[in-house]
Scaffold this motif. Structure first.
Motif, PDB file in Angstrom:
ATOM      1  N   VAL A   1      25.799 -63.638 -48.159  1.00 19.28           N
ATOM      2  CA  VAL A   1      24.481 -63.748 -48.795  1.00 19.28           C
ATOM      3  C   VAL A   1      23.619 -64.771 -48.072  1.00 19.28           C
ATOM      4  O   VAL A   1      22.420 -64.555 -47.848  1.00 19.28           O
TER       5      VAL A   1
ATOM      6  N   ASP B   1      13.688 -59.636 -51.945  1.00 26.26           N
ATOM      7  CA  ASP B   1      13.743 -59.268 -53.349  1.00 26.26           C
ATOM      8  C   ASP B   1      15.115 -59.667 -53.880  1.00 26.26           C
ATOM      9  O   ASP B   1      16.144 -59.279 -53.307  1.00 26.26           O
ATOM     10  N   ILE B   2      15.140 -60.425 -54.954  1.00 27.60           N
ATOM     11  CA  ILE B   2      16.413 -60.945 -55.475  1.00 27.60           C
ATOM     12  C   ILE B   2      17.371 -59.827 -55.887  1.00 27.60           C
ATOM     13  O   ILE B   2      18.584 -60.016 -55.940  1.00 27.60           O
ATOM     14  N   THR B   3      16.818 -58.632 -56.164  1.00 29.24           N
ATOM     15  CA  THR B   3      17.683 -57.505 -56.536  1.00 29.24           C
ATOM     16  C   THR B   3      18.415 -56.921 -55.327  1.00 29.24           C
ATOM     17  O   THR B   3      19.290 -56.071 -55.481  1.00 29.24           O
ATOM     18  N   GLU B   4      18.061 -57.383 -54.118  1.00 25.86           N
ATOM     19  CA  GLU B   4      18.679 -56.861 -52.896  1.00 25.86           C
ATOM     20  C   GLU B   4      19.924 -57.642 -52.475  1.00 25.86           C
ATOM     21  O   GLU B   4      20.542 -57.322 -51.464  1.00 25.86           O
ATOM     22  N   ILE B   5      20.278 -58.666 -53.234  1.00 26.48           N
ATOM     23  CA  ILE B   5      21.395 -59.542 -52.847  1.00 26.48           C
ATOM     24  C   ILE B   5      22.654 -58.743 -52.535  1.00 26.48           C
ATOM     25  O   ILE B   5      23.359 -59.023 -51.561  1.00 26.48           O
TER      26      ILE B   5
ATOM     27  N   VAL C   1      18.561 -67.500 -51.504  1.00 26.50           N
ATOM     28  CA  VAL C   1      18.010 -66.377 -52.268  1.00 26.50           C
ATOM     29  C   VAL C   1      16.820 -66.831 -53.123  1.00 26.50           C
ATOM     30  O   VAL C   1      15.777 -66.159 -53.167  1.00 26.50           O
ATOM     31  N   ILE C   2      16.975 -67.977 -53.784  1.00 28.27           N
ATOM     32  CA  ILE C   2      15.877 -68.487 -54.626  1.00 28.27           C
ATOM     33  C   ILE C   2      14.640 -68.777 -53.780  1.00 28.27           C
ATOM     34  O   ILE C   2      13.514 -68.409 -54.135  1.00 28.27           O
TER      35      ILE C   2
ATOM     36  N   TYR D   1      23.410 -57.603 -49.050  1.00 27.20           N
ATOM     37  CA  TYR D   1      23.792 -58.574 -48.024  1.00 27.20           C
ATOM     38  C   TYR D   1      25.305 -58.732 -47.914  1.00 27.20           C
ATOM     39  O   TYR D   1      25.810 -59.223 -46.906  1.00 27.20           O
TER      40      TYR D   1
ATOM     41  N   SER E   1      20.047 -63.900 -46.187  1.00 24.51           N
ATOM     42  CA  SER E   1      18.757 -64.545 -46.440  1.00 24.51           C
ATOM     43  C   SER E   1      18.175 -65.123 -45.153  1.00 24.51           C
ATOM     44  O   SER E   1      16.951 -65.108 -44.945  1.00 24.51           O
TER      45      SER E   1
ATOM     46  N   THR F   1      22.803 -69.401 -52.846  1.00 26.26           N
ATOM     47  CA  THR F   1      21.932 -69.445 -54.026  1.00 26.26           C
ATOM     48  C   THR F   1      20.561 -70.010 -53.676  1.00 26.26           C
ATOM     49  O   THR F   1      19.519 -69.445 -54.058  1.00 26.26           O
TER      50      THR F   1
ATOM     51  N   ASN G   1      13.066 -65.484 -52.576  1.00 31.91           N
ATOM     52  CA  ASN G   1      12.336 -64.815 -53.660  1.00 31.91           C
ATOM     53  C   ASN G   1      11.012 -65.521 -53.943  1.00 31.91           C
ATOM     54  O   ASN G   1       9.966 -64.879 -54.129  1.00 31.91           O
TER      55      ASN G   1
END
Length: 433
Positions: A296, A52-56, A42-43, A59, A300, A39, A46
């Protein structure tokens, strides 16, 4: 999208270290540690503009998750028939009622199955069988489980289908199944025997020389007494057998490993009549969410450019020296795979191997083997450095056994170092001219 910088790489390196410290100290559950790290990763990514958070979702390795979940369902339903207890009784008799001999049998079986049907499948089956065999006999299964993880990471290298890194490298190098197996299997068999004997010596004080029960009474026990549902027993045996056969020939049928595992799970749920809701509740969700968080988190870290930068620096150091190139790939791959999932490490270093050979003129064949052995044996450093290790922790916890990070590292890390050293010498000896 912004370009990664040294500061960003350092931030993600610190994040990875922090997650590992949380797991090692067991301050929080390992799945919570990885999900929290994922988390934050990713934050941060971004906010810094590197992902891009939509790419999670990209991963997450759904192939591995599908394989794990499918096999968990297959093992859970099969276990309800008494199948594993039946096999356990047969294994105990075959061992001559000697726990140390049973230890060797389970290790060799784990290594063999890891090469034939994959190390995740092997660990799920043999790990479950180990606990069901030893717990009723009041023998500590922990040494067996730790040993099985370590030998599974050797056994997976016997054939192309033993794990994801062998598949990736065989595809990239163009090695056929026969070429791969002819080179790697004899070495892995020898290393399995060496590793098993060392582990037997290490655990000698924790594994009794004899089971504490009357052998004559045990001989009178009919193994079929532990089979609670004969129809489910034969159904499970048939579907497991079909699944194992498909694991071996899946490529010829244009299937995938995860599809085969899910197919086996669907068939056994459909035919057995077992309540799916009850099965789903029994899945090892902490293991599944650990995988998700770790995928994830590593995704990242990849976007931070850290792995790519390590690969670039390696290219500068190696030059055109085969000896340095082999040692560098084995040891850097091994050390990175101790802390980062070996799948992204393998994928990151595949283009590096190609570039090294192209720019320096070094024979590319030994470089492929160096990379493969490095990332695979690096999985023995810690219990979360390989998929079988994570699976093993889940099986142990489900049965009430807590295997600490430190306990595994004390055994696994020295053996990982020995395996990296032996594999370094093997690759050099095989290709030195």
């Amino acid at each position: 999208m912004a370009e990664p910088s040294p500061i960003i790489m350092l931030v993600y390196l610190l994040l990875l270290v922090t997650v590992y410290v949380l797991i090692m100290t067991e301050v929080v559950h390992k799945s919570i540690a990885t999900l929290t790290g994922a988390t934050i990763g990713v934050i941060l990514g971004n906010f810094l503009g590197i992902l891009d958070i939509t790419e999670i979702v990209n991963y997450i390795d759904f192939k591995t998750l599908g394989l794990v979940i499918g096999l968990m369902i297959l093992v859970d339903v099969s276990g309800r028939s008494g199948l594993f207890q039946f096999v356990a009784l047969k294994a105990i008799r075959f061992s001559g009622y000697r726990p140390r001999r049973l230890f060797v049998i389970f290790c060799l079986l784990t290594a063999f199955l890891s090469g034939i049907i994959g190390n995740i499948t092997a660990m799920l089956i043999i790990g479950t069988l180990t606990v069901l065999t030893l717990t009723p006999l009041k023998v500590d299964p922990v040494p067996f489980l730790i040993a099985e993880v370590i030998v599974s990471n050797v056994g997976e290298l016997m054939t192309v289908i033993g794990g994801i890194p062998p598949i990736l490298i065989a595809r990239a190098s163009g090695l056929s199944f026969i070429e791969y197996t002819t080179f790697s299997m004899p070495f892995c068999i020898a290393l399995t025997l060496i590793t098993t004997n060392i582990l037997l010596l290490v655990f000698k004080d924790r594994i009794p020389s004899r089971f504490e029960f009357d052998v004559e009474i045990f001989e009178e026990i009919d193994p079929w007494m532990v089979v609670t549902d004969k129809k489910l027993f034969w159904t499970s045996l048939a579907i497991i057998s079909l699944t194992l056969v498909l694991f071996v020939i899946y490529e010829k049928l244009n299937l995938t490993l995860e599809f085969v595992a899910i197919l086996g799970a669907v068939l056994i749920l459909l035919i057995s009549g077992v309540d799916p809701g009850d099965v789903f509740k029994n899945l090892e969700w902490d293991t599944i969410f650990f995988f998700i968080g770790f995928f994830v988190l590593v995704g990242s870290i990849e976007r931070s450019g850290l792995l790519e930068e390590i690969a670039k620096e390696l290219s500068h150091v190696v030059g055109s020296n085969l000896l340095i190139a082999v040692f560098a790939l084995i040891w850097i791959g091994g050390i990175l795979s101790a802390f980062i999932d070996n799948i992204p490490v393998t994928m990151t270093f595949i283009p590096v191997v190609k570039s090294l050979s192209l720019l320096t003129g070094i024979d590319i064949a030994p470089l492929w083997w160096a990379l493969l052995y490095g990332v695979s044996f690096g999985g023995n450093f810690t219990p979360i450095a390989s998929a079988p290790g994570v699976i093993m922790l889940g099986i142990a916890k489900k049965e009430g056994y807590n295997i600490s990070f430190k306990e595994f590292v004390k055994i696994g890390a020295p053996l990982a170092l020995l395996q990296l050293l032996i594999s370094s010498m093997f690759v050099i000896a095989a290709f030195w001219r």
